[in-house]
Design a protein around this motif. Structure first.
Motif, PDB file in Angstrom:
ATOM      1  N   ASN A 114      -6.314   4.318   0.757  1.00 22.39           N
ATOM      2  CA  ASN A 114      -5.703   3.009   0.522  1.00 22.39           C
ATOM      3  C   ASN A 114      -5.441   2.798  -0.970  1.00 22.39           C
ATOM      4  O   ASN A 114      -6.237   2.189  -1.682  1.00 22.39           O
ATOM      5  N   TRP A 116      -3.498   0.794  -2.300  1.00 18.50           N
ATOM      6  CA  TRP A 116      -3.173  -0.606  -2.582  1.00 18.50           C
ATOM      7  C   TRP A 116      -4.406  -1.440  -2.878  1.00 18.50           C
ATOM      8  O   TRP A 116      -4.299  -2.587  -3.293  1.00 18.50           O
ATOM      9  N   GLU A 117      -5.625  -0.881  -2.683  1.00 16.65           N
ATOM     10  CA  GLU A 117      -6.852  -1.665  -2.881  1.00 16.65           C
ATOM     11  C   GLU A 117      -7.437  -1.540  -4.301  1.00 16.65           C
ATOM     12  O   GLU A 117      -7.712  -2.602  -4.890  1.00 16.65           O
ATOM     13  N   PRO A 118      -7.737  -0.358  -4.852  1.00 21.08           N
ATOM     14  CA  PRO A 118      -7.617   0.979  -4.282  1.00 21.08           C
ATOM     15  C   PRO A 118      -8.940   1.444  -3.663  1.00 21.08           C
ATOM     16  O   PRO A 118     -10.003   0.937  -4.003  1.00 21.08           O
ATOM     17  N   SER A 119      -8.854   2.414  -2.770  1.00 21.61           N
ATOM     18  CA  SER A 119     -10.040   2.859  -2.040  1.00 21.61           C
ATOM     19  C   SER A 119     -10.983   3.710  -2.878  1.00 21.61           C
ATOM     20  O   SER A 119     -12.108   3.968  -2.455  1.00 21.61           O
ATOM     21  N   PRO A 123     -11.585  -2.996  -6.606  1.00 17.57           N
ATOM     22  CA  PRO A 123     -10.323  -3.590  -6.139  1.00 17.57           C
ATOM     23  C   PRO A 123      -9.517  -4.195  -7.281  1.00 17.57           C
ATOM     24  O   PRO A 123     -10.078  -4.785  -8.217  1.00 17.57           O
ATOM     25  N   SER A 126     -10.245  -7.850  -8.037  1.00 17.13           N
ATOM     26  CA  SER A 126     -11.476  -8.079  -8.778  1.00 17.13           C
ATOM     27  C   SER A 126     -11.268  -7.861 -10.273  1.00 17.13           C
ATOM     28  O   SER A 126     -11.768  -8.625 -11.108  1.00 17.13           O
ATOM     29  N   SER A 169      -0.910  -4.004  -6.645  1.00 21.55           N
ATOM     30  CA  SER A 169      -0.748  -2.589  -6.344  1.00 21.55           C
ATOM     31  C   SER A 169       0.484  -2.067  -7.075  1.00 21.55           C
ATOM     32  O   SER A 169       1.493  -2.775  -7.205  1.00 21.55           O
TER      33      SER A 169
END
Length: 214
Positions: A114, A116-119, A123, A126, A169
């Motif tokens: 992911n 877009w979070e990123p994983s 985040p 944050s 993102s």
């Protein structure tokens, strides 16, 4: 009254002969070129002729070293600010690309599920939240003049995208946040507005071998 402007300064080039993603790892300080870059940022800020009320720095070695010429230029002791630190990253200590790079190792692919979070780390939301809160608190604490933060590429880029209303993102290869660059904000009607971007170390950057982790 609150601060007039908030300047987010990225650190200079890091000495990183192994080419790893250093993140928050200790022992990664500026190269000799990085120190020249940090001086270029300090010279640019000094040449603006503005009153500087406070200087804050991420607690990592490279940002503290980048704050040194700014501290000398304005006679200010840097205050360490945890909220503008480099984000956590589960690839710390690894080379990302090339032969044997972490991105080619299938065992690491679940970390990329992911972007877009990123994983793989903190985040984006944050990061943006803590940066904007640190900026707001510093602006409120200053009686007059400007405030300078010495931080890192991704936190500065997250502040930029949050303030300009863009999706957090993004493609990390397209960040506009060069080594020792200066991104400037003002607070108007209770919200931050970006008012400038300068890259005073651009002439030096052509010789850089480490431009920061992606």
């Amino acid at each position: 009254m609150p601060a007039d402007q908030i300047h987010l300064v990225r650190h200079g080039e890091v000495f990183n002969p192994q080419g790893v993603l250093y993140g928050r790892l200790p022992g990664y300080g500026l190269s000799s070129l990085g120190r020249q870059m940090a001086q270029a940022a300090a010279d640019d800020l000094r040449a603006r002729g503005r009153t500087i009320a406070a200087l804050y720095s991420s607690p990592l070695q490279r940002t503290q070293q980048s704050a040194e010429p700014i501290s000398a230029a304005f006679g200010l002791e840097p205050v360490l600010e945890e909220r503008v630190i480099e984000p956590t990253n589960r690839f710390e200590g690894k080379r990302m690309t090339g032969s044997g790079g972490a991105l080619r190792d299938v065992r690491n692919w679940p970390l990329l599920v992911n972007p877009w979070e990123p994983s793989w780390g903190e985040p984006f939301g944050s990061i943006a939240d803590r940066m904007l809160q640190a900026m707001a608190d510093a602006a409120d604490a200053a009686e007059s003049g400007d405030v300078i933060f010495v931080s890192h590429q991704l936190p500065i880029w997250m502040a930029h995208r949050r303030v300009t209303g863009r999706r957090l993102s993004h493609d990390p290869r397209r960040r506009r946040c060069a080594l020792s660059s200066i991104t400037t904000f003002e607070r108007r009607d209770g919200r931050f507005v970006e008012v400038g971007y300068r890259d005073p170390a651009a002439p030096l950057a052509v010789a850089a071998t480490d431009v920061g982790a992606v």
